[in-house]
Write a protein that holds these residues in place. Sequence first.
Motif, PDB file in Angstrom:
ATOM      1  N   MET A   1       0.833  -1.182   0.000  1.00 12.83           N
ATOM      2  CA  MET A   1       0.000   0.000   0.000  1.00 12.83           C
ATOM      3  C   MET A   1       0.878   1.246   0.000  1.00 12.83           C
ATOM      4  N   ALA A   2       0.472   2.217  -0.774  1.00 16.16           N
ATOM      5  CA  ALA A   2       1.233   3.469  -0.867  1.00 16.16           C
ATOM      6  C   ALA A   2       1.112   4.253   0.420  1.00 16.16           C
ATOM      7  N   HIS A   3       2.141   4.961   0.714  1.00 16.14           N
ATOM      8  CA  HIS A   3       2.065   5.959   1.766  1.00 16.14           C
ATOM      9  C   HIS A   3       2.235   7.296   1.067  1.00 16.14           C
ATOM     10  N   TYR A   4       1.186   8.077   1.105  1.00 12.01           N
ATOM     11  CA  TYR A   4       1.186   9.351   0.392  1.00 12.01           C
ATOM     12  C   TYR A   4       1.940  10.404   1.185  1.00 12.01           C
ATOM     13  N   LEU A   5       2.810  11.135   0.493  1.00 15.92           N
ATOM     14  CA  LEU A   5       3.618  12.175   1.126  1.00 15.92           C
ATOM     15  C   LEU A   5       2.757  13.377   1.453  1.00 15.92           C
ATOM     16  N   ALA A   6       2.668  13.717   2.744  1.00 19.16           N
ATOM     17  CA  ALA A   6       1.886  14.867   3.165  1.00 19.16           C
ATOM     18  C   ALA A   6       2.607  16.165   2.823  1.00 19.16           C
ATOM     19  N   ASP A  28      -4.211   7.766   1.969  1.00 20.27           N
ATOM     20  CA  ASP A  28      -4.053   6.393   2.446  1.00 20.27           C
ATOM     21  C   ASP A  28      -5.385   5.693   2.730  1.00 20.27           C
ATOM     22  N   TRP A  29      -6.388   6.430   3.201  1.00 19.20           N
ATOM     23  CA  TRP A  29      -7.651   5.812   3.604  1.00 19.20           C
ATOM     24  C   TRP A  29      -8.638   5.594   2.449  1.00 19.20           C
ATOM     25  N   CYS A  30      -8.310   6.052   1.248  1.00 15.58           N
ATOM     26  CA  CYS A  30      -9.222   5.964   0.091  1.00 15.58           C
ATOM     27  C   CYS A  30      -9.293   4.531  -0.435  1.00 15.58           C
ATOM     28  N   PRO A  31     -10.487   3.935  -0.486  1.00 16.45           N
ATOM     29  CA  PRO A  31     -10.585   2.559  -0.997  1.00 16.45           C
ATOM     30  C   PRO A  31     -10.196   2.443  -2.473  1.00 16.45           C
ATOM     31  N   HIS A  32     -10.469   3.467  -3.276  1.00 14.91           N
ATOM     32  CA  HIS A  32     -10.062   3.431  -4.685  1.00 14.91           C
ATOM     33  C   HIS A  32      -8.536   3.450  -4.800  1.00 14.91           C
ATOM     34  N   CYS A  33      -7.895   4.246  -3.939  1.00 15.48           N
ATOM     35  CA  CYS A  33      -6.428   4.324  -3.934  1.00 15.48           C
ATOM     36  C   CYS A  33      -5.830   2.984  -3.509  1.00 15.48           C
ATOM     37  N   GLN A  34      -6.395   2.409  -2.466  1.00 13.96           N
ATOM     38  CA  GLN A  34      -5.927   1.110  -1.989  1.00 13.96           C
ATOM     39  C   GLN A  34      -6.089   0.052  -3.072  1.00 13.96           C
ATOM     40  N   GLY A  35      -7.228   0.085  -3.778  1.00 12.48           N
ATOM     41  CA  GLY A  35      -7.504  -0.897  -4.815  1.00 12.48           C
ATOM     42  C   GLY A  35      -6.581  -0.788  -6.016  1.00 12.48           C
ATOM     43  N   ALA A  36      -6.034   0.394  -6.251  1.00 11.84           N
ATOM     44  CA  ALA A  36      -5.161   0.595  -7.415  1.00 11.84           C
ATOM     45  C   ALA A  36      -3.709   0.206  -7.147  1.00 11.84           C
ATOM     46  N   GLN A  37      -3.356  -0.112  -5.913  1.00 10.78           N
ATOM     47  CA  GLN A  37      -1.958  -0.345  -5.578  1.00 10.78           C
ATOM     48  C   GLN A  37      -1.360  -1.566  -6.263  1.00 10.78           C
ATOM     49  N   ALA A  38      -2.124  -2.639  -6.429  1.00  2.00           N
ATOM     50  CA  ALA A  38      -1.588  -3.833  -7.101  1.00  2.00           C
ATOM     51  C   ALA A  38      -1.309  -3.526  -8.576  1.00  2.00           C
ATOM     52  N   LEU A  39      -2.212  -2.793  -9.223  1.00  2.00           N
ATOM     53  CA  LEU A  39      -1.983  -2.398 -10.623  1.00  2.00           C
ATOM     54  C   LEU A  39      -0.747  -1.514 -10.727  1.00  2.00           C
ATOM     55  N   LEU A  40      -0.650  -0.565  -9.813  1.00  3.13           N
ATOM     56  CA  LEU A  40       0.479   0.358  -9.822  1.00  3.13           C
ATOM     57  C   LEU A  40       1.792  -0.386  -9.622  1.00  3.13           C
ATOM     58  N   ALA A  41       1.817  -1.328  -8.692  1.00  4.57           N
ATOM     59  CA  ALA A  41       3.037  -2.094  -8.429  1.00  4.57           C
ATOM     60  C   ALA A  41       3.459  -2.869  -9.677  1.00  4.57           C
ATOM     61  N   GLN A  42       2.502  -3.450 -10.366  1.00  2.00           N
ATOM     62  CA  GLN A  42       2.795  -4.196 -11.598  1.00  2.00           C
ATOM     63  C   GLN A  42       3.325  -3.242 -12.670  1.00  2.00           C
ATOM     64  N   PHE A  43       2.689  -2.097 -12.821  1.00  4.70           N
ATOM     65  CA  PHE A  43       3.097  -1.096 -13.799  1.00  4.70           C
ATOM     66  C   PHE A  43       4.511  -0.598 -13.513  1.00  4.70           C
ATOM     67  N   LEU A  44       4.792  -0.253 -12.259  1.00  6.74           N
ATOM     68  CA  LEU A  44       6.105   0.287 -11.903  1.00  6.74           C
ATOM     69  C   LEU A  44       7.203  -0.769 -11.970  1.00  6.74           C
TER      70      LEU A  44
END
Length: 103
Positions: A1-6, A28-44
Amino acid sequence: MAHYLADNPTPEAVAALPGLTLLEFGVDWCPHCQGAQALLAQFLSARPGLHHLALEDGKGRPLGRVYRVKLWPSFILLRNGAEIARAVRPQGLAELESLMRGA
């Protein structure tokens, strides 16, 4: 899960970034953001040289307003500090892959 820089960089600092940078706006608390993390990890993982900044957005965070972010997560690809592509709430890897077409 991403940790967003404040502590977001200034718009000027972002505009001065060299090369390709992927900005990710969310919280961090956004369910859409949490759901996109696996896609993002694969992309990166397929792009080890791509600079990625996960930036906290919301009230008191002007950088998201500079980029007119309305929904989370929003992914904005920059080349030398200028926006070249955007994906908002991607539902699949193809949406993130499409960011690279203009790169």
